[in-house]
Design an enzyme around this catalytic site. Structure first.
Site, mmCIF file in Angstrom:
data_model
loop_
_atom_site.group_PDB
_atom_site.id
_atom_site.type_symbol
_atom_site.label_atom_id
_atom_site.label_comp_id
_atom_site.label_asym_id
_atom_site.label_seq_id
_atom_site.Cartn_x
_atom_site.Cartn_y
_atom_site.Cartn_z
ATOM 1 N N LYS A 1 0.767 -1.459 -0.008
ATOM 2 C CA LYS A 1 0.078 0.113 -0.141
ATOM 3 C C LYS A 1 0.780 0.986 0.092
ATOM 4 O O LYS A 1 1.524 1.206 0.332
ATOM 5 C CB LYS A 1 -0.886 -0.130 1.408
ATOM 6 C CG LYS A 1 -2.046 -0.560 0.986
ATOM 7 C CD LYS A 1 -3.167 -0.209 2.232
ATOM 8 C CE LYS A 1 -4.231 -1.629 2.267
ATOM 9 N NZ LYS A 1 -5.313 -1.328 3.695
ATOM 10 N N GLU B 1 0.286 -1.176 16.352
ATOM 11 C CA GLU B 1 0.555 -1.633 15.278
ATOM 12 C C GLU B 1 0.981 -3.785 15.507
ATOM 13 O O GLU B 1 0.329 -4.380 15.535
ATOM 14 C CB GLU B 1 1.039 -1.701 13.497
ATOM 15 C CG GLU B 1 0.802 0.240 13.551
ATOM 16 C CD GLU B 1 -0.581 -0.193 12.372
ATOM 17 O OE1 GLU B 1 -0.984 -0.862 12.494
ATOM 18 O OE2 GLU B 1 -0.539 0.911 12.310
ATOM 19 N N ASN C 1 -7.524 -3.639 9.221
ATOM 20 C CA ASN C 1 -8.169 -1.398 9.527
ATOM 21 C C ASN C 1 -8.320 -1.842 11.486
ATOM 22 O O ASN C 1 -9.072 -1.147 11.241
ATOM 23 C CB ASN C 1 -9.033 -1.324 8.467
ATOM 24 C CG ASN C 1 -8.222 -1.090 7.063
ATOM 25 O OD1 ASN C 1 -7.539 0.603 7.521
ATOM 26 N ND2 ASN C 1 -7.796 -1.881 6.271
ATOM 27 N N HIS D 1 -8.754 1.350 12.935
ATOM 28 C CA HIS D 1 -8.343 2.462 11.459
ATOM 29 C C HIS D 1 -9.211 3.552 11.441
ATOM 30 O O HIS D 1 -9.067 4.371 11.190
ATOM 31 C CB HIS D 1 -7.225 2.123 9.904
ATOM 32 C CG HIS D 1 -6.075 1.200 10.687
ATOM 33 N ND1 HIS D 1 -6.130 0.113 11.541
ATOM 34 C CD2 HIS D 1 -4.853 1.713 9.812
ATOM 35 C CE1 HIS D 1 -4.632 0.171 11.376
ATOM 36 N NE2 HIS D 1 -3.773 1.270 10.831
ATOM 37 N N HIS E 1 -7.832 7.244 11.191
ATOM 38 C CA HIS E 1 -7.517 7.982 10.703
ATOM 39 C C HIS E 1 -8.676 9.311 10.649
ATOM 40 O O HIS E 1 -7.732 10.062 10.139
ATOM 41 C CB HIS E 1 -7.829 6.950 8.930
ATOM 42 C CG HIS E 1 -6.905 6.636 8.544
ATOM 43 N ND1 HIS E 1 -6.741 5.299 7.444
ATOM 44 C CD2 HIS E 1 -5.835 5.947 9.096
ATOM 45 C CE1 HIS E 1 -6.626 4.997 7.535
ATOM 46 N NE2 HIS E 1 -5.244 5.335 8.133
HETATM 47 P P1 NAD Z 1 7.449 8.566 10.434
HETATM 48 O O1 NAD Z 1 7.450 8.011 9.465
HETATM 49 O O2 NAD Z 1 6.611 9.440 10.476
HETATM 50 O O3 NAD Z 1 8.289 7.966 10.936
HETATM 51 C C1 NAD Z 1 8.186 8.590 12.437
HETATM 52 C C2 NAD Z 1 9.112 9.579 13.155
HETATM 53 O O4 NAD Z 1 10.551 8.969 13.274
HETATM 54 C C3 NAD Z 1 9.609 10.830 11.721
HETATM 55 O O5 NAD Z 1 10.519 11.505 13.080
HETATM 56 C C4 NAD Z 1 11.239 9.692 11.021
HETATM 57 O O6 NAD Z 1 11.693 10.824 11.058
HETATM 58 C C5 NAD Z 1 11.757 9.235 12.394
HETATM 59 N N1 NAD Z 1 12.672 8.116 12.567
HETATM 60 C C6 NAD Z 1 12.529 7.322 11.465
HETATM 61 N N2 NAD Z 1 13.077 6.351 11.492
HETATM 62 C C7 NAD Z 1 14.202 6.341 12.690
HETATM 63 C C8 NAD Z 1 15.303 6.309 13.229
HETATM 64 N N3 NAD Z 1 15.347 4.696 13.239
HETATM 65 N N4 NAD Z 1 16.064 6.540 14.618
HETATM 66 C C9 NAD Z 1 15.509 7.847 14.632
HETATM 67 N N5 NAD Z 1 14.932 8.456 13.965
HETATM 68 C C10 NAD Z 1 14.050 7.933 12.671
HETATM 69 O O7 NAD Z 1 6.468 7.482 10.815
HETATM 70 P P2 NAD Z 1 5.631 5.784 11.099
HETATM 71 O O8 NAD Z 1 5.393 5.373 12.684
HETATM 72 O O9 NAD Z 1 7.074 5.303 10.750
HETATM 73 O O10 NAD Z 1 5.066 5.153 9.700
HETATM 74 C C11 NAD Z 1 3.857 6.309 9.657
HETATM 75 C C12 NAD Z 1 2.858 5.950 8.073
HETATM 76 O O11 NAD Z 1 3.373 4.437 7.847
HETATM 77 C C13 NAD Z 1 1.552 7.038 8.337
HETATM 78 O O12 NAD Z 1 1.709 7.659 7.394
HETATM 79 C C14 NAD Z 1 0.429 5.664 7.935
HETATM 80 O O13 NAD Z 1 -0.439 6.426 7.192
HETATM 81 C C15 NAD Z 1 1.363 4.972 6.840
HETATM 82 N N6 NAD Z 1 1.601 3.494 7.380
HETATM 83 C C16 NAD Z 1 1.183 2.710 5.834
HETATM 84 C C17 NAD Z 1 1.329 1.414 6.362
HETATM 85 C C18 NAD Z 1 0.810 1.078 4.761
HETATM 86 O O14 NAD Z 1 0.347 -0.427 4.824
HETATM 87 N N7 NAD Z 1 0.535 1.470 3.976
HETATM 88 C C19 NAD Z 1 0.413 1.341 7.030
HETATM 89 C C20 NAD Z 1 1.080 1.431 8.525
HETATM 90 C C21 NAD Z 1 1.249 2.960 8.685
HETATM 91 N N1 GLY Z 2 -2.283 -1.642 7.497
HETATM 92 C C1 GLY Z 2 -3.371 -1.983 6.719
HETATM 93 C C2 GLY Z 2 -2.985 -3.312 5.463
HETATM 94 O O1 GLY Z 2 -1.995 -2.522 5.041
HETATM 95 O O2 GLY Z 2 -3.136 -3.008 5.038
#
Ligand code: NAD
Ligand code: GLY
Length: 375
Positions: A159, A201, A261, A264, A268
């Site tokens: 995704k 998660e 989800n 979610h 969201h």
């Molecule tokens: P993020 O990508 O914003 O990272 C969180 C913070 O940690 C940021 O400030 C980043 O710069 C920092 N960071 C990253 N790696 C680090 C490290 N090793 N050391 C220090 N700092 C670090 O947030 P997240 O929680 O990783 O991801 C959230 C996003 O993921 C949301 O946009 C959400 O919608 C998306 N998401 C997508 C899916 C999917 O299936 N595609 C599933 C769940 C969440």
């Molecule tokens: N995080 C929800 C999905 O990947 O479907």
């Protein structure tokens, strides 16, 4: 959900145990590598295309911490390897940032064989995967997740998206990576709040798919909070196994994948209403899982003991369980934009028992009642 086979492969470079977990999604298949010291180990990248251009897409926080390690690992694979640092944070998961990726690719003369490496959390992973799906109608990309949340969830399953001011992840596409490389060492620098958001998660997989995993998380909650390497390795592996099984059965979310989800629909709405980045994604999902389990109890699917059990575990990780104060109309409007809604009817992932989830429409009044009770 049954455990699948993972192979434990000794990494020739570091002597560390590396696990390889296969994912089948649609017509394609790829591996998730999980282990310590993977970023700068050439073996982690073996077998990927050695095209003229490689681009590491990262952000201004992660780049300075980790890009040089990844460049060491990739040494010799591409004649030109550039690094693009995007602005940090959920607020930048938007068109302007997506365009910065396209600007860089065009300016660098990147062609159709260019490989993008998404080095960062879910924000970098989602936006890079989206850019890879669009640039020249599609170039290959590799997920190199650096947050716990990205390692257990967002990097797997294809995704990709950016946010729209009116809704979370509204613009995007399904686009599977060539490989996912989860280096557990990179989690050491993750801030406490981000680590807890990732645990949300991890917890999600228990109630929706694996009651025994939920028990394991409860029994190892302290070790997880302390970032015990063995506990983290198990949490990442089991989470990825469950996600791979679900995605393998339903890549495009026509049915089963909807259970991922859980929480979610509420989460969201919280992220959109409060401004992207105010609540972390994992925090909003934690609060949403509390509400979704309360909803499940309210419609008589599970007892209130399940709701209390989940809330206690999530709160023990420091995750917020009280929803923000929003007018009922705002909640409902935002949740109607949820991608699971059918013809304006909001559908929620609810628990039928611990380890089994389903998707159901629920009357607006009940939903608002549950939110009010938690606020
Ligand atoms: P993020 O990508 O914003 O990272 C969180 C913070 O940690 C940021 O400030 C980043 O710069 C920092 N960071 C990253 N790696 C680090 C490290 N090793 N050391 C220090 N700092 C670090 O947030 P997240 O929680 O990783 O991801 C959230 C996003 O993921 C949301 O946009 C959400 O919608 C998306 N998401 C997508 C899916 C999917 O299936 N595609 C599933 C769940 C969440
Ligand atoms: N995080 C929800 C999905 O990947 O479907």
């Amino acid at each position: 959900m049954a455990s699948s086979d993972t192979s434990r492969v000794p990494d020739a470079g570091s002597g560390q145990i590396r696990q390889t977990l296969p994912v089948k999604a649609g017509a394609g298949a790829y591996d998730i590598l999980i282990g310590a010291g993977l970023l700068d180990a050439p073996a982690s990248w073996a077998g990927l295309p050695e095209s003229a251009h490689g681009v590491i897409v990262t952000n201004e926080v992660v780049g300075p911490l980790l890009a040089s390690r990844l460049m060491r690992g990739l040494a010799g694979r591409h004649a030109r390897l550039s690094v693009l640092e995007l602005p940090d944070g959920e607020a930048h998961k938007d068109w302007a940032t997506l365009n910065r990726i396209f600007d860089h690719l065009i300016q660098q003369g990147c062609d159709r064989r260019t490989v993008l490496y998404a080095l960062g959390g879910g924000v970098v992973g989602d936006i890079t995967g989206f850019a890879a799906g669009c640039y020249m109608r599609g170039v290959p990309f590799v997920q190199v997740p650096t947050t716990l949340l990205a390692q257990v969830d967002s990097s797997v399953g294809g995704k990709t998206a950016i946010n729209h001011a009116l809704g979370k992840n509204m613009i995007g596409l399904f686009n599977q990576p060539l490989r996912v490389v989860c280096d557990l060492d990179v989690l050491h620098t993750l801030p406490e709040r981000e680590f807890a958001a990732g645990l949300a998660e991890v917890v999600k997989y228990g109630p929706i798919a694996d009651a025994a995993f939920l028990e394991w998380i409860e029994a190892h909650a302290h070790a997880l909070r302390q970032r015990d390497p063995e506990a983290i390795a198990h949490a990442v592996r089991r989470s990825c196994e469950i996600k791979a099984q679900v995605v393998g059965a339903d890549e495009r979310e026509n049915g089963l994948r909807e259970i991922l989800n859980f929480g979610h629909t509420f989460g969201h709405a919280i992220e959109t209403a409060t401004g992207f980045g105010t609540w972390l994604h994992g925090e909003a999902v934690a609060c949403g899982m509390g509400l979704a389990s309360a909803l499940s109890a309210r419609i008589g699917l599970v007892g209130v003991d399940v709701e209390r059990r989940l809330a206690a575990l999530l709160a023990s990780f420091g995750l917020p369980m009280r929803p923000p104060q929003l007018p009922p109309q705002t909640w409902l409007e935002l949740m109607r934009r949820d991608k699971k809604a059918h013809a304006g009817l909001i559908r929620f992932v609810v628990l039928e028992e611990v380890g089994r989830a389903a998707v159901r429409p629920v009357a607006d009044e009940l939903v608002i009642d549950v939110i009010r009770a938690a606020a």
